[in-house]
Design a protein around this motif. Structure first.
Motif, PDB file in Angstrom:
ATOM      1  N   LYS A 263      20.623 104.984  42.693  1.00 53.32           N
ATOM      2  CA  LYS A 263      21.882 104.521  43.286  1.00 53.32           C
ATOM      3  C   LYS A 263      22.849 103.975  42.227  1.00 53.32           C
ATOM      4  O   LYS A 263      23.869 103.373  42.576  1.00 53.32           O
ATOM      5  CB  LYS A 263      21.598 103.435  44.324  1.00 53.32           C
ATOM      6  CG  LYS A 263      20.754 103.914  45.497  1.00 53.32           C
ATOM      7  CD  LYS A 263      20.428 102.752  46.434  1.00 53.32           C
ATOM      8  CE  LYS A 263      19.545 103.219  47.589  1.00 53.32           C
ATOM      9  NZ  LYS A 263      19.176 102.089  48.489  1.00 53.32           N
ATOM     10  N   GLN A 264      22.527 104.148  40.949  1.00 50.06           N
ATOM     11  CA  GLN A 264      23.361 103.661  39.838  1.00 50.06           C
ATOM     12  C   GLN A 264      23.627 102.153  39.949  1.00 50.06           C
ATOM     13  O   GLN A 264      24.748 101.687  39.779  1.00 50.06           O
ATOM     14  CB  GLN A 264      24.691 104.417  39.761  1.00 50.06           C
ATOM     15  CG  GLN A 264      24.581 105.871  39.385  1.00 50.06           C
ATOM     16  CD  GLN A 264      24.231 106.749  40.564  1.00 50.06           C
ATOM     17  OE1 GLN A 264      24.916 106.723  41.573  1.00 50.06           O
ATOM     18  NE2 GLN A 264      23.169 107.516  40.438  1.00 50.06           N
ATOM     19  N   GLU A 265      22.578 101.396  40.220  1.00 52.79           N
ATOM     20  CA  GLU A 265      22.759  99.955  40.400  1.00 52.79           C
ATOM     21  C   GLU A 265      22.699  99.171  39.092  1.00 52.79           C
ATOM     22  O   GLU A 265      22.976  97.979  39.074  1.00 52.79           O
ATOM     23  CB  GLU A 265      21.703  99.405  41.367  1.00 52.79           C
ATOM     24  CG  GLU A 265      21.883  99.872  42.794  1.00 52.79           C
ATOM     25  CD  GLU A 265      20.950  99.162  43.761  1.00 52.79           C
ATOM     26  OE1 GLU A 265      20.277  98.195  43.343  1.00 52.79           O
ATOM     27  OE2 GLU A 265      20.906  99.564  44.939  1.00 52.79           O
ATOM     28  N   TYR A 266      22.314  99.810  37.982  1.00 56.07           N
ATOM     29  CA  TYR A 266      22.052  99.076  36.748  1.00 56.07           C
ATOM     30  C   TYR A 266      23.158  99.281  35.714  1.00 56.07           C
ATOM     31  O   TYR A 266      23.931 100.230  35.775  1.00 56.07           O
ATOM     32  CB  TYR A 266      20.729  99.527  36.141  1.00 56.07           C
ATOM     33  CG  TYR A 266      19.548  99.480  37.075  1.00 56.07           C
ATOM     34  CD1 TYR A 266      19.274  98.356  37.841  1.00 56.07           C
ATOM     35  CD2 TYR A 266      18.685 100.575  37.178  1.00 56.07           C
ATOM     36  CE1 TYR A 266      18.176  98.311  38.679  1.00 56.07           C
ATOM     37  CE2 TYR A 266      17.580 100.538  38.014  1.00 56.07           C
ATOM     38  CZ  TYR A 266      17.324  99.405  38.770  1.00 56.07           C
ATOM     39  OH  TYR A 266      16.240  99.368  39.598  1.00 56.07           O
ATOM     40  N   SER A 267      23.148  98.392  34.703  1.00 60.79           N
ATOM     41  CA  SER A 267      24.055  98.556  33.564  1.00 60.79           C
ATOM     42  C   SER A 267      23.372  99.278  32.411  1.00 60.79           C
ATOM     43  O   SER A 267      23.998 100.054  31.698  1.00 60.79           O
ATOM     44  CB  SER A 267      24.576  97.194  33.096  1.00 60.79           C
ATOM     45  OG  SER A 267      25.442  96.643  34.061  1.00 60.79           O
TER      46      SER A 267
ATOM     47  N   ARG B 280      16.445 102.082  43.089  1.00 61.25           N
ATOM     48  CA  ARG B 280      17.702 101.462  42.667  1.00 61.25           C
ATOM     49  C   ARG B 280      18.380 102.273  41.571  1.00 61.25           C
ATOM     50  O   ARG B 280      19.608 102.359  41.522  1.00 61.25           O
ATOM     51  CB  ARG B 280      17.442 100.028  42.203  1.00 61.25           C
ATOM     52  CG  ARG B 280      17.007  99.090  43.319  1.00 61.25           C
ATOM     53  CD  ARG B 280      16.772  97.681  42.785  1.00 61.25           C
ATOM     54  NE  ARG B 280      17.973  97.109  42.191  1.00 61.25           N
ATOM     55  CZ  ARG B 280      17.994  95.944  41.546  1.00 61.25           C
ATOM     56  NH1 ARG B 280      16.875  95.243  41.406  1.00 61.25           N
ATOM     57  NH2 ARG B 280      19.127  95.486  41.029  1.00 61.25           N
TER      58      ARG B 280
ATOM     59  N   SER C 239      30.881  96.617  34.691  1.00 60.63           N
ATOM     60  CA  SER C 239      29.529  97.085  35.009  1.00 60.63           C
ATOM     61  C   SER C 239      28.764  95.883  35.552  1.00 60.63           C
ATOM     62  O   SER C 239      28.935  94.754  35.047  1.00 60.63           O
ATOM     63  CB  SER C 239      28.858  97.644  33.746  1.00 60.63           C
ATOM     64  OG  SER C 239      27.658  98.298  34.051  1.00 60.63           O
ATOM     65  N   PRO C 240      27.933  96.070  36.567  1.00 62.71           N
ATOM     66  CA  PRO C 240      27.428  94.933  37.356  1.00 62.71           C
ATOM     67  C   PRO C 240      26.604  93.893  36.602  1.00 62.71           C
ATOM     68  O   PRO C 240      26.562  92.736  37.016  1.00 62.71           O
ATOM     69  CB  PRO C 240      26.591  95.608  38.443  1.00 62.71           C
ATOM     70  CG  PRO C 240      26.237  96.939  37.900  1.00 62.71           C
ATOM     71  CD  PRO C 240      27.419  97.348  37.078  1.00 62.71           C
TER      72      PRO C 240
ATOM     73  N   ARG D 271      30.712 103.841  35.251  1.00 66.18           N
ATOM     74  CA  ARG D 271      31.823 102.926  35.529  1.00 66.18           C
ATOM     75  C   ARG D 271      32.702 102.764  34.295  1.00 66.18           C
ATOM     76  O   ARG D 271      32.192 102.497  33.206  1.00 66.18           O
ATOM     77  CB  ARG D 271      31.296 101.559  35.960  1.00 66.18           C
ATOM     78  CG  ARG D 271      30.399 101.584  37.193  1.00 66.18           C
ATOM     79  CD  ARG D 271      29.713 100.232  37.373  1.00 66.18           C
ATOM     80  NE  ARG D 271      28.859 100.218  38.552  1.00 66.18           N
ATOM     81  CZ  ARG D 271      27.586 100.588  38.563  1.00 66.18           C
ATOM     82  NH1 ARG D 271      27.017 101.017  37.443  1.00 66.18           N
ATOM     83  NH2 ARG D 271      26.875 100.526  39.666  1.00 66.18           N
TER      84      ARG D 271
ATOM     85  N   HIS E  20      17.144  96.492  32.796  1.00 65.84           N
ATOM     86  CA  HIS E  20      16.207  96.694  33.900  1.00 65.84           C
ATOM     87  C   HIS E  20      15.096  97.659  33.476  1.00 65.84           C
ATOM     88  O   HIS E  20      15.340  98.619  32.747  1.00 65.84           O
ATOM     89  CB  HIS E  20      16.932  97.232  35.134  1.00 65.84           C
ATOM     90  CG  HIS E  20      17.773  96.194  35.821  1.00 65.84           C
ATOM     91  ND1 HIS E  20      19.063  95.882  35.419  1.00 65.84           N
ATOM     92  CD2 HIS E  20      17.501  95.375  36.872  1.00 65.84           C
ATOM     93  CE1 HIS E  20      19.551  94.932  36.200  1.00 65.84           C
ATOM     94  NE2 HIS E  20      18.621  94.607  37.087  1.00 65.84           N
TER      95      HIS E  20
ATOM     96  N   ASP F 185      24.798 102.726  31.247  1.00 61.54           N
ATOM     97  CA  ASP F 185      25.629 103.052  32.398  1.00 61.54           C
ATOM     98  C   ASP F 185      26.910 103.763  31.938  1.00 61.54           C
ATOM     99  O   ASP F 185      27.746 103.180  31.251  1.00 61.54           O
ATOM    100  CB  ASP F 185      25.982 101.761  33.147  1.00 61.54           C
ATOM    101  CG  ASP F 185      26.990 101.981  34.264  1.00 61.54           C
ATOM    102  OD1 ASP F 185      27.041 103.104  34.799  1.00 61.54           O
ATOM    103  OD2 ASP F 185      27.708 101.017  34.599  1.00 61.54           O
TER     104      ASP F 185
ATOM    105  N   THR G 284      22.308 107.696  35.245  1.00 54.67           N
ATOM    106  CA  THR G 284      23.322 106.811  34.667  1.00 54.67           C
ATOM    107  C   THR G 284      24.638 107.544  34.429  1.00 54.67           C
ATOM    108  O   THR G 284      25.590 106.971  33.900  1.00 54.67           O
ATOM    109  CB  THR G 284      22.813 106.178  33.368  1.00 54.67           C
ATOM    110  OG1 THR G 284      22.339 107.197  32.491  1.00 54.67           O
ATOM    111  CG2 THR G 284      21.679 105.204  33.655  1.00 54.67           C
TER     112      THR G 284
END
Length: 527
Positions: free
Chosen positions: A413-417, A410, A281-282, A277, A370, A274, A453
Motif C-alpha cells: 500500500k506504499q505506506e513506508y518512506s 503495508r 513522505s510519511p 511521493r 521499516h 519511497d 516503492t
C-alpha cells in the motif's frame, strides 16, 4: 528448439532410485522447523519465498528449478519455441489430482489466468506472465502459449507459477485454499491442516506421479525465533531446520548428531526508498519533527549518502555472522547478468555528509526504516545496524520491525518512506529484480509487479524490456548486465548483502541444499 527429453527421462527413472530405502523409513514422519511464516496455502496469493516453497509440496509447476538453479522438466516433459512469440509444451501423461481426476492442459490455462488476478494479493505473480497474451489447450496434454514479444526466459519464468485444478479452483477464494477445500494439487503431499503462523501438516500422496516419498507425514512448525529453532533441533523436537542462526553454527557443527548443509544463495537484502511521493513522505521529518515539504529520497545525492554510510562488510561479518556477503548488486559472481564492473560501494562517512549538505540537508533529517522481524536472517538486527550508521551522518533513524505478513501488506500500500527489502531470484539471473522491482509499476502489462516503492525510470524500463526480449543469450546477458549497472548508478534500490543458504539436520538425515533457499521435504533423505 529446446527439449528436455533427457531430464524427463531422469525424472521418470527417479522412482527406481528410491527402491533401496527400507520399509521402516516409508512409515516415518518428518518434522521441519521453518524460519518464516507461510501466509497462505493459496499458491497464487503472494509471490513470497516461504509461500512458494511450501506450495511445492501440494502443487506442481510445469517446470521446476533443480537445486543448482537449472530448469528441469516437471508437469511439462518438453517444450519448444515454434517462433519468437509462440511456445508449445507437452504435458506429462498419467498425472492425477489429489481427488483422482485427470490433470490436463485446461488446468494450466485456468492457472495462468488466475495467478496474476488473485484479489488482495500483496505480491503478484504477474511478472512471470507479463508477455503472455494467449494460453491454449491444443490437446488434452498439449499447451500453446503466445507472447506479445520474444520471451526467451518463458520456461524459466513459468517455474514460479503453481498449477491448480480447474474443477477445484473455479470460484474458489484464498480462504478456500487455506481451509483445504480448494487445496487439490498434483504434488507429492496432500494438505491435512493449516494453522496460520503456527503449523502445517501434510500427508504423503501415494498416487503421486513422481518419486515415491519416504515420509508418511510431514509436520512443518513455524519457528521464527532463531534460538528457539536451534533448540528445537538439538532437543529432537524437529528433524531439520531452515536458516540455522549464524551465531549457533559453531555449536551445531560441533554436535556429533547434527549436520549442516550450505549453498550460496541468490537472495539479496537491500533498501527500497519511497519514490511514490514528491511532497512529504510519511516517516520523514526535520530534526524538530516537522514534515519535510519535499521527499528528500528523490534526490540521488541523498540516496548516495545513505548508501555510502552503510558498512556492508560490517553487516556481513558482524551482524550476519559470516552468513552473508557484502554486495553492490543482487546476484553472486557467475550468475547470468552479474556485472563485474559493479563493485561493493565504499564505506565513506565524510563523503556521505558532504553529499547531504550539497543536497540541502547539512543538518540531516529524521526517518523511520521499516523492516520485518521474522523473515530473513537477523533482519531486525540488520535494520538496527543500518539505522546507527545513518545516524552517524546526521540522518537520525528509528526502526519499526514487524511480522512479515503485516510488513508485506503495508508495503503493498506504499505506506513506508524506506524499507529493508529482499528478493530471491526464481530465475537464477539478474533480470528477475529488473523485471519485478526496478521496472516501473505497470499493472496492465504485469511489469514491476513488486515495485512497491514505485521507482519510475522510463528510459531504464525500455532497456530492461529490450534486454529480456533478446533471444541471443550472450547479447541478452550483456544487456541485462548494462541495465544492472544503470540501476545501481541511479540507486533504484540500495543493495547491501547476499545471503548464504543453510540448513541443519539431525543424523542420519541429509538435505540437498538449494540455491533458491526452498525447504522441501522432497529433498530430505535418510542416509
Amino acid at each position: 528448439m529446446l527439449r528436455l527429453r533427457r531430464a524427463a527421462a531422469l525424472l521418470m527413472a527417479l522412482p527406481l532410485l528410491a527402491a533401496p530405502v527400507g520399509r521402516a523409513a516409508w512409515a516415518e514422519d518428518l518434522n521441519i522447523g521453518l524460519a518464516a511464516p507461510v501466509t497462505s496455502i493459496d499458491p497464487h496469493y503472494a509471490n513470497a519465498a516461504p509461500n512458494s516453497s511450501f506450495a511445492r509440496h501440494i502443487f506442481d509447476p510445469l517446470v521446476v528449478r533443480a537445486p543448482d538453479g537449472r530448469p528441469t522438466a516437471h508437469l511439462a516433459t518438453e517444450w519448444k519455441a515454434v517462433s519468437d512469440t509462440v511456445w508449445e509444451f507437452k504435458l506429462r501423461p498419467g498425472v492425477k489430482w489429489h481427488d483422482g481426476q485427470d490433470f490436463t492442459a485446461e488446468d494450466v490455462v485456468f492457472s495462468y489466468g488466475r495467478a496474476p488476478n488473485v484479489p488482495n494479493s500483496p505480491a503478484s505473480f504477474g511478472g512471470s506472465l507479463r508477455t503472455v497474451t494467449k494460453v491454449e489447450a491444443v490437446e488434452p496434454l498439449m499447451l500453446r502459449i503466445t507472447t506479445s514479444a520474444p520471451t526467451p526466459n518463458l520456461p524459466i519464468d513459468l517455474a514460479a507459477i503453481a498449477i491448480v485444478s480447474r474443477h477445484a479452483g473455479e470460484g474458489a477464494s484464498t480462504a478456500d485454499y487455506n481451509s483445504g477445500k480448494a487445496a487439490i494439487g498434483t504434488g507429492a503431499y496432500k494438505l491435512v491442516r493449516y494453522v496460520s503462523g503456527s503449523v502445517i501438516e501434510v500427508a504423503r500422496n501415494d498416487a503421486y506421479w513422481g518419486e515415491k516419498q519416504p515420509w508418511e507425514k510431514v509436520n512443518f512448525r513455524i519457528i521464527p525465533n532463531p534460538g528457539a529453532r536451534s533448540a528445537a533441533l538439538l532437543s529432537g523436537d524437529v528433524d531439520l531446520i531452515a536458516a540455522p542462526p549464524a551465531t549457533d553454527l559453531p555449536r551445531l557443527r560441533a554436535d556429533s548428531n547434527i549436520r549442516i548443509f550450505e549453498r550460496q544463495g541468490s537472495r539479496a537484502l537491500f533498501l527500497s526508498p519511497d519514490f511514490s511521493r514528491t511532497g512529504a513522505s510519511p516517516f520523514i521529518t526535520d530534526n524538530d519533527g516537522r514534515p519535510l515539504p519535499r521527499n528528500p529520497l528523490l534526490d540521488l545525492r541523498v540516496r548516495q549518502a545513505l548508501s555510502l554510510a552503510i558498512n556492508r562488510q560490517g553487516l556481513a561479518e558482524r551482524v550476519q555472522q559470516g552468513a552473508a556477503e557484502a554486495t553492490g548488486q543482487w546476484m553472486p559472481p557467475g550468475a547470468f547478468g552479474y556485472n563485474p564492473d559493479v563493485g561493493v560501494p565504499p564505506h565513506d562517512v565524510a563523503k556521505a555528509r558532504a553529499l547531504l549538505a550539497e543536497a540541502g540537508y547539512p543538518q540531516g533529517f529524521r526517518i523511520t526504516l521499516h523492516a520485518s522481524n521474522d523473515r530473513y536472517p537477523a533482519d531486525a538486527q540488520t535494520a538496527q545496524a543500518v539505522a546507527q550508521m545513518w545516524s552517524r551522518i546526521g540522518v537520525n533513524t528509528s526502526v519499526e520491525a514487524m511480522p512479515f505478513a503485516t510488513y508485506l501488506t503495508r508495503l503493498a500500500k506504499q505506506e513506508y518512506s524506506i524499507v529493508q527489502n529482499s528478493w530471491g531470484s526464481t530465475t537464477g539471473e539478474a533480470g528477475s529484480v529488473l523485471l519485478n522491482i526496478v521496472h516501473s509499476f505497470d499493472a496492465p502489462k504485469r511489469l514491476g509487479a513488486s515495485n512497491d516503492t514505485r521507482y519510475n525510470n522510463p528510459a531504464l524500463d525500455a532497456k530492461i524490456e529490450e534486454a529480456l526480449s533478446t533471444m541471443d543469450p550472450a547479447e541478452r546477458e550483456r544487456r541485462v548486465a548494462a541495465a544492472v549497472a544503470e540501476s545501481v548508478r541511479n540507486l533504484a534500490l540500495i543493495p547491501m548483502v547476499l545471503f548464504k543458504n543453510a540448513w541443519a539436520a539431525r543424523k542420519p538425515l541429509t538435505y540437498e541444499p538449494r540455491m533458491d533457499e526452498q525447504t522441501l521435504a522432497m529433498g530430505v533423505r535418510r542416509e
